[in-house]
Design an enzyme around this catalytic site. Structure first.
Site, short mmCIF file in Angstrom:
data_model
loop_
_atom_site.label_atom_id
_atom_site.label_comp_id
_atom_site.label_asym_id
_atom_site.label_seq_id
_atom_site.Cartn_x
_atom_site.Cartn_y
_atom_site.Cartn_z
CG HIS A 180 23.56 28.95 -20.02
ND1 HIS A 180 24.70 28.54 -20.67
CD2 HIS A 180 23.23 30.17 -20.56
CE1 HIS A 180 25.04 29.45 -21.58
NE2 HIS A 180 24.17 30.45 -21.53
CD GLU A 183 24.32 25.34 -19.01
OE1 GLU A 183 25.33 25.82 -18.46
OE2 GLU A 183 24.05 25.52 -20.22
CG HIS A 315 28.46 27.15 -18.77
ND1 HIS A 315 27.43 27.81 -19.39
CD2 HIS A 315 29.31 28.12 -18.33
CE1 HIS A 315 27.63 29.11 -19.33
NE2 HIS A 315 28.77 29.33 -18.69
CD GLU A 388 29.85 23.84 -21.65
OE1 GLU A 388 28.90 23.37 -20.97
OE2 GLU A 388 29.74 24.85 -22.37
C1 7B0 Z 1 27.78 28.61 -24.19
O1 7B0 Z 1 26.21 24.53 -23.64
C2 7B0 Z 1 30.59 28.97 -23.56
C3 7B0 Z 1 32.01 29.18 -23.95
C4 7B0 Z 1 32.36 30.59 -23.60
N1 7B0 Z 1 33.60 31.05 -24.06
C5 7B0 Z 1 30.02 27.64 -23.90
C6 7B0 Z 1 28.58 27.53 -23.46
O2 7B0 Z 1 27.50 29.64 -23.58
O3 7B0 Z 1 27.42 28.41 -25.37
N2 7B0 Z 1 28.04 26.23 -23.73
S1 7B0 Z 1 26.59 25.81 -23.10
O4 7B0 Z 1 25.66 26.85 -23.40
N3 7B0 Z 1 26.72 25.62 -21.55
ZN ZN Z 2 25.87 26.96 -20.28
#
Ligand code: 7B0
Ligand code: ZN
Ligand code: CA
Ligand code: CA
Ligand code: CA
Length: 440
Positions: A180, A183, A315, A388
């Site tokens: 992402h 991030e 992330h 995260e």
């Molecule tokens: C997302 O806020 C991913 C979990 C994957 N099993 C979480 C991630 O892709 O929604 N959260 S985020 O976008 N970084």
């Molecule tokens: Zn993310």
């Protein structure tokens, strides 16, 4: 006659001098004034130079008498704008003249993080870190380019291990960063790991043993187009996806973490709308970045066996440790036995003990389909986690925490990463079932 004085500017070793030395290409000195013998290229344009020596008004006047304009005065140096011929004349006065890089244009200046966040690495700076790390540690660090982003940037992978140039029979580990765009702290996580592993190999016993017995793949930026786009105006754009146009609409960008091929688009955990931040693309692996990384991971199958056993996808934000599946609320599902779920949970909880994050199944956050975690586990049998990182909530800066937090919030995951590396030879040891699962 002006005299070359050995000034504090030279001998004091000031930071400024060191910076200058690193950034500038010395053009000529009085003894190397012949660098200008080739006058064919002279006088194309005015350029900026640093002139070391002039210390008095009289000496500075001699400099301006050449036609050069002085734009800055220091104790024993001046900065001038001059034609190459004028610069040569200044050199003939006996001073050291060094060409300065042209000032950045407005557009060039904007292609980066805001100045107050300059501690973050843009893509060029990341590439430089990677190149430096592998050049300084050729025995334990190798760089590979595993493909290109939509806009043509390198997708880099760094392998860390003893005998890094040889594919040894050692459990392999996958660490992926920055799917992402916004991030950015996850890129700093990769920089931290690259520097820590290479810097402490041979001195830190645990790191030495782990690098000797595992092969670690760090993919420091899976979405370079997105991260550069996010900072391209000099202020943040809050961008998440890659920069690939969708086939049927003007909107740009596929959410890479909804584009993986296991249960792609199955379950309401992604969007079919191109303008959505969670647009899954027209098909699994339609994003070149996902295709390249998936091909790389498939390429780690040797003699029918996936060499990579465990992985973390970094992330921000939320301070969470997540494990698959994301596409279903159920713990067990096709391809996920209770032992396998329990192993994920035990490893996730172990890692959360040291970094203080909250451990949970991915779908406890919300349903996601087409995420890397589900594909790594469901398709490749790799025990797979999403971290995260900082902050826990929007209060700490959301996706854009200040660069001052980088050291604390990257080193915070040191133990967790080492704990995962420990288990790379037999993840099920985390639930005491190595005898059942690891041929022990
Ligand atoms: C997302 O806020 C991913 C979990 C994957 N099993 C979480 C991630 O892709 O929604 N959260 S985020 O976008 N970084
Ligand atoms: Zn993310
Ligand atoms: Ca700052
Ligand atoms: Ca090795
Ligand atoms: Ca290997």
């Amino acid at each position: 006659m002006p005299i070359r004085i050995s000034s504090p500017f030279f001998t004091g070793g000031s930071t400024r001098r060191l910076l200058t030395a690193a950034l500038l290409i010395p053009l000529f000195t009085t003894t190397a004034g012949d660098a200008f013998a080739d006058t064919a290229t002279a006088d194309r344009a005015h350029e900026r130079y640093e002139v070391v020596g002039p210390a008095t008004a009289q000496e500075r006047t001699e400099v301006t008498d050449t036609g050069a304009a002085i734009d800055g005065v220091e104790e024993t140096a001046v900065f001038i704008t001059a034609t190459p011929t004028e610069a040569e004349a200044v050199g003939d006065l006996g001073y050291e003249v060094t060409a300065l890089p042209p000032p950045k244009t407005e557009a060039q200046r904007a292609q980066d993080f805001p100045p107050e966040d300059s501690g973050y690495h843009n893509f060029d700076e990341l590439t430089e870190v990677v190149d430096t790390v592998v050049a300084d540690h050729p025995g334990i660090a190798r760089k590979a380019t595993i493909g290109s982003s939509y806009e043509g940037r390198d997708l880099m992978a760094v392998k860390l291990s003893d005998n890094a140039g040889t594919d040894e029979d050692e459990p392999e580990v996958l660490l992926t960063h920055a799917q992402h765009a916004r991030e950015h702290l996850t890129v700093e996580m990769a920089v931290y790991l690259l520097r820590t592993f290479t810097g402490e190999y041979g001195s830190d016993e645990r790191i030495t043993e782990l690098l000797d017995s595992r092969e670690i793949w760090i993919l420091p930026n899976l979405n370079p187009d997105g991260s550069e786009y996010d900072t391209a105006t000099g202020s943040y754009r809050n961008w998440r996806k890659n920069r690939q146009p969708s086939p049927e609409a003007r909107a740009k960008g596929t959410d890479l973490n909804r584009n993986w091929g296991h249960q792609w688009g199955c379950c309401g955990g992604s969007s079919s709308v191109p303008s959505s931040p969670t647009y899954r693309g027209p098909a699994g692996e339609s994003a070149p970045e996902v295709g390249a990384v998936a091909d790389f991971v498939r390429g780690r199958v040797v003699d029918g066996e996936q060499q990579i056993t465990v992985g973390i996808d970094f992330h921000t934000y939320g301070e969470l440790v997540l494990w698959p599946y994301g596409y279903t609320y159920d713990e067990t599902a096709p391809g996920m036995s209770q032992d396998e779920y329990d192993t994920h949970a035990a490893l996730g909880e172990l890692m959360a003990e040291s970094n203080g994050y909250t451990p949970q199944q991915s779908s406890d956050l919300y349903i996601t389909d087409g995420s890397i975690n589900d594909w790594l586990w469901g398709d490749q049998g790799i025990f797979s986690f999403t971290f995260e990182m900082y902050p826990g909530s929007a209060v700490g800066g959301g996706f854009y925490p200040p660069d001052e937090v980088i050291p604390a919030e990257t080193s915070r995951n040191r133990e967790a990463v080492l704990d995962l590396l420990d288990h790379a030879d037999c993840p099920q040891r985390a639930i005491g079932k190595e005898a059942d699962h690891c041929g022990g």
